[in-house]
Design a protein around this motif. Structure first.
Motif, short mmCIF file in Angstrom:
data_model
loop_
_atom_site.label_atom_id
_atom_site.label_comp_id
_atom_site.label_asym_id
_atom_site.label_seq_id
_atom_site.Cartn_x
_atom_site.Cartn_y
_atom_site.Cartn_z
N ALA A 25 -0.10 -9.41 -10.10
CA ALA A 25 1.07 -10.28 -9.78
C ALA A 25 0.81 -10.90 -8.60
O ALA A 25 0.00 -10.28 -7.64
N PRO A 26 1.26 -12.30 -8.48
CA PRO A 26 1.09 -12.67 -7.02
C PRO A 26 1.71 -11.91 -5.71
O PRO A 26 2.77 -11.45 -6.12
N GLU A 106 7.04 -4.64 3.85
CA GLU A 106 7.75 -5.60 2.98
C GLU A 106 9.11 -4.90 2.65
O GLU A 106 10.34 -5.65 2.52
N SER A 107 9.17 -3.50 2.38
CA SER A 107 10.63 -2.86 1.98
C SER A 107 10.98 -2.18 2.96
O SER A 107 12.08 -1.33 2.75
N THR A 109 9.75 0.67 4.41
CA THR A 109 9.42 2.26 3.74
C THR A 109 8.32 2.87 4.43
O THR A 109 7.16 2.59 4.95
N LEU A 140 3.67 -2.67 -1.04
CA LEU A 140 3.50 -1.49 -1.75
C LEU A 140 2.13 -1.46 -2.37
O LEU A 140 1.45 -0.38 -2.52
N PRO A 141 1.62 -2.55 -3.03
CA PRO A 141 0.34 -2.35 -3.79
C PRO A 141 -0.86 -1.92 -2.72
O PRO A 141 -1.73 -1.03 -2.93
N LEU A 144 -0.60 1.90 -2.05
CA LEU A 144 -0.79 2.47 -3.10
C LEU A 144 -2.50 2.60 -3.06
O LEU A 144 -3.10 3.85 -3.56
N GLU A 145 -3.19 1.59 -2.86
CA GLU A 145 -4.80 1.50 -2.85
C GLU A 145 -5.10 2.56 -1.81
O GLU A 145 -6.00 3.09 -1.97
N ALA A 148 -4.28 6.39 -3.13
CA ALA A 148 -4.61 6.94 -4.35
C ALA A 148 -5.92 7.93 -4.27
O ALA A 148 -5.91 8.68 -4.98
N GLY A 156 6.77 11.20 -0.45
CA GLY A 156 7.93 10.80 -0.22
C GLY A 156 8.17 9.55 0.25
O GLY A 156 7.45 9.45 1.43
N PHE A 157 8.61 8.40 -0.42
CA PHE A 157 8.77 7.02 0.27
C PHE A 157 10.39 6.94 0.51
O PHE A 157 11.24 7.09 -0.09
N HIS A 158 10.31 6.82 2.06
CA HIS A 158 11.76 6.86 2.58
C HIS A 158 11.94 5.41 3.24
O HIS A 158 11.27 5.08 4.24
N SER A 159 13.14 4.71 2.45
CA SER A 159 13.22 3.31 3.10
C SER A 159 14.56 3.12 4.07
O SER A 159 15.04 2.18 4.29
#
Ligand code: SF4
Lengths: 192, 451
Positions: A25-26, A106-107, A109, A140-141, A144-145, A148, A156-159
């Motif tokens: 996705a873009p 972005e988030s 996190t 996030l992408p 994760l890259e 992985a 744990g992702f804490h925002s």
């Protein structure tokens, strides 16, 4: 899987149209992830500090820690980033201190690795998280890259602070996890 | 199998007549979440993201056998025990035998709609196991002996005054205590339960087939804490909840979060790829129970199979003008709103579930909200046609529900409403007084639809 179930699912799935895996996705382009991380974290109810150098970080830490009676510290946090506080088990400590593996601008996190110990990330009412600038990624992408190839038992992702709106739609903080989350940017650390 | 049709109409009528405060609370909560979703979609290329997610989920369904095998192998390679359960009973039996073999007496839980679907709590309690829900909303519901009214916000229907009274009675908080004081009392009480728990039971938002990773999204931290303190973690997961690659979560979880609450990402995400092993803390054992419970039958029904693409964000509930009048209780099972109405005939059977597909205006608001582009209004139509073909439409019953549904969409059209009421009065029965009250009500669910 039992042979029965597998067969049933295979026969059903094969009848469905397969659009194939979609291309990615873009993703919006972010120019200044560091600034964005701070902004987003504050929007989420967290606190953000960006001391100009290591000495300033240390001075900030000593002043901050004076407000607490006890702490529990992740083993990944170097001595130079540990305040002079009595340690206590995570169940009792007032302050938890950890080192984020990555952060997502972005988030807002912070990504925490279970190998540093999970209880200090979750049980104390206040959580101080150190993050190195080199470990801040845009989205996030991208995170994760990077994660992985080396997955611990739990990430744990804490925002921001623990929150709930289950009581009459009114937001309350600190309902289970820390009600106060402070993130501080630090200069690159020596490898442990 | 129970084939008595769900009596949505009577339940909705009773709720509207007896609990105007519930309607008010649900309307307020869902409209707020609908606004948040629109904001959340506005700051991404939501059309492209939804295309992506729709395609990803359909690809998974068309290759479900492949991805389940892959996920099963990857989970096992990570040291996670994998179980397969045909139905609700088999799932409960699997959890119970884990409890018995491992001397489990105290269970804490994260919010899971699958657990509601299979009625896991009563099964555990009947075996003498102490079960504590730890999501604050779910805990409230458990204390009150009720059922969740929304798949994301189980207590959206509960006015604050009720929570205050409940906590005063059960946790000894002062009458009329502030929400922050209630939360502090719950934190203290539930913290003890976490520390004493033998087992944490969760659902899963997704499982990444390539790395064998369980993804869980939440806001409170209860799932993170329970999956840290209990010595056994059991995740009950519908067989459809897979993504091919860990990196797919990079787009799917932000999209899910935006659809559900407008957040860029849920406040806490756990990515669990094994038991603690040599790590300092965490569960000694992690189990995944893949649950079918009617899903493979729905998968074998190509016109309806896309229902299984659902990621349970709740956006279609918040968008639905019919759901907004009552919340989930009149639907009388785990899933409500548009997704509940199309899952009911799919999972429970046409005979039992067909009535729920009537509870809709076919206005398409759910289609516009859904992050994975499930054609919800088309599926509602499909089940209505099938019900009609099967001769299930009791005379008057379905038109009455549909008339009610249309009213829900335009409660301000008083004249039309009174005309409709006149026409359908024989079927509305108990609906008439609450409807007339509702039409005069203070909090008409009106909003600017052009936002
Ligand atoms: S059908 Fe779509 S909008 Fe409704 S809960 Fe599922 S994913 Fe969300």
């Amino acid at each position: 899987m039992t042979g029965d179930l597998r067969e049933r699912i295979r026969r059903a799935a094969v009848e469905l149209e397969d659009p194939g895996l979609p291309p990615p996705a873009p993703r919006p382009v972010y120019t200044d992830p560091l600034t964005r991380l701070g902004e987003r974290l504050v929007t989420n109810g967290g606190e953000w500090h960006r001391p100009p150098d290591q000495a300033a970080a240390r001075a900030w830490l000593d002043e901050f820690a004076a407000g607490f009676a006890s702490m529990t510290v992740s083993k990944n946090v170097p001595a130079s980033l540990r305040p002079a506080l009595a340690t206590a088990p995570p169940e009792q400590a007032e302050l938890g201190i950890g080192l984020a593996r990555l952060a997502v601008a972005e988030s807002g996190t912070l990504i925490l690795d279970s190998r540093e110990g999970r209880k200090s990330q979750l049980l104390p009412p206040t959580h101080l998280i150190w993050i190195e600038a080199a470990n801040i990624v845009a989205d996030l992408p991208a995170a994760l890259e990077r994660l992985a190839p080396d997955l611990p038992a739990a990430l744990g992702f804490h925002s921001g602070p623990s929150r709930s709106a289950d009581l009459g739609g009114i937001t309350v903080l600190g309902v289970h996890g820390p009600g106060r989350v402070i993130v501080v940017l630090i200069a690159p650390l020596e490898p442990l | 199998m129970n084939i008595e049709p769900i009596d949505y109409r009577t339940a909705a009528a009773r709720l509207l007549a007896e609990r105007p405060d519930i309607r008010e609370a649900i309307t307020r909560a869902t409209l707020a979440k609908e606004d948040r979703r629109r904001e959340g979609y506005a700051d991404i290329d939501s059309e492209a993201w939804r295309d992506w997610a729709s395609r990803l989920r359909r690809h998974v369904l068309a290759n479900l056998d492949y991805y389940l095998e892959q996920a099963g192998r990857a989970l096992e390679a990570n040291g996670i025990r994998v179980h397969w359960a045909e139905d609700a009973q088999a799932t409960c039996a699997t959890v119970l035998s884990l409890c018995h073999e491992r001397g489990v007496r105290r269970v804490v839980k994260g919010k899971s709609m699958l657990s509601e679907e299979i009625e896991l709590n009563p099964a555990l309690e009947a075996a003498g196991i102490e079960v504590t829900e730890t999501d604050l909303g779910e805990y409230l519901i458990q204390l009150a002996g009720e059922r969740p009214s929304h798949i994301i916000g189980p207590a959206y229907h509960k006015p604050l005054s009720e929570s205050q009274a409940l906590f005063a009675e059960r946790l000894g908080t002062p009458a009329g205590a502030e929400p922050s004081a209630l939360a502090a009392a719950a934190r203290k009480h539930l913290r003890q339960r976490f520390l004493a728990a033998d087992m944490m039971i969760t659902g899963a938002n997704a499982i990444a087939a390539d790395t064998g990773t369980i993804a869980l999204v939440e806001n409170e931290g209860n799932i993170r804490i329970g999956t840290t303190t209990a010595r056994i973690h059991v995740a009950c997961v519908g067989i459809e909840k897979l993504v091919p690659r860990l990196t797919d979560l990079g787009t799917l979880l932000p999209l899910l979060s935006r659809a559900a609450t407008g957040q860029r990402l849920g406040n806490y995400v756990s990515l669990i790829s094994g038991p603690r092993g040599a790590e300092p803390e965490g569960p000694d054992e992690v189990h995944v129970i893949f649950v079918d419970n009617g899903r493979s039958r729905l998968l074998a029904d190509p016109p309806a199979a896309s229902t299984l693409a659902c990621i349970r964000c709740g956006a279609c509930l918040n968008a639905c003008p019919v759901f907004r009048q009552t919340g989930g209780h009149p639907y009388q099972w785990a899933y409500s709103g548009p997704i509940g109405a199309v899952l009911a005939p799919g999972l429970l059977g046409l005979e039992r579930g067909w009535t729920l597909a009537q509870a809709s205006t076919l206005c398409g608001a759910c289609d516009a909200a859904c992050p994975v582009r499930i054609p919800l209004s088309g599926l509602l139509r499909l089940w209505r046609e099938r019900a009609a073909q099967a001769g299930l439409e009791a005379p008057g019953e379905a038109p009455a529900i549909r008339a009610y549904a249309r009213l829900a969409r335009r409660p301000h059209r008083f004249h039309m409403a009174t005309r409709l009421l006149g026409r359908f009065a024989p079927w509305f029965g108990p609906l008439v007084p609450p409807l007339s009250r509702w039409l005069r009500g203070r909090t008409l669910p009106l909003r600017n639809r052009n936002r």
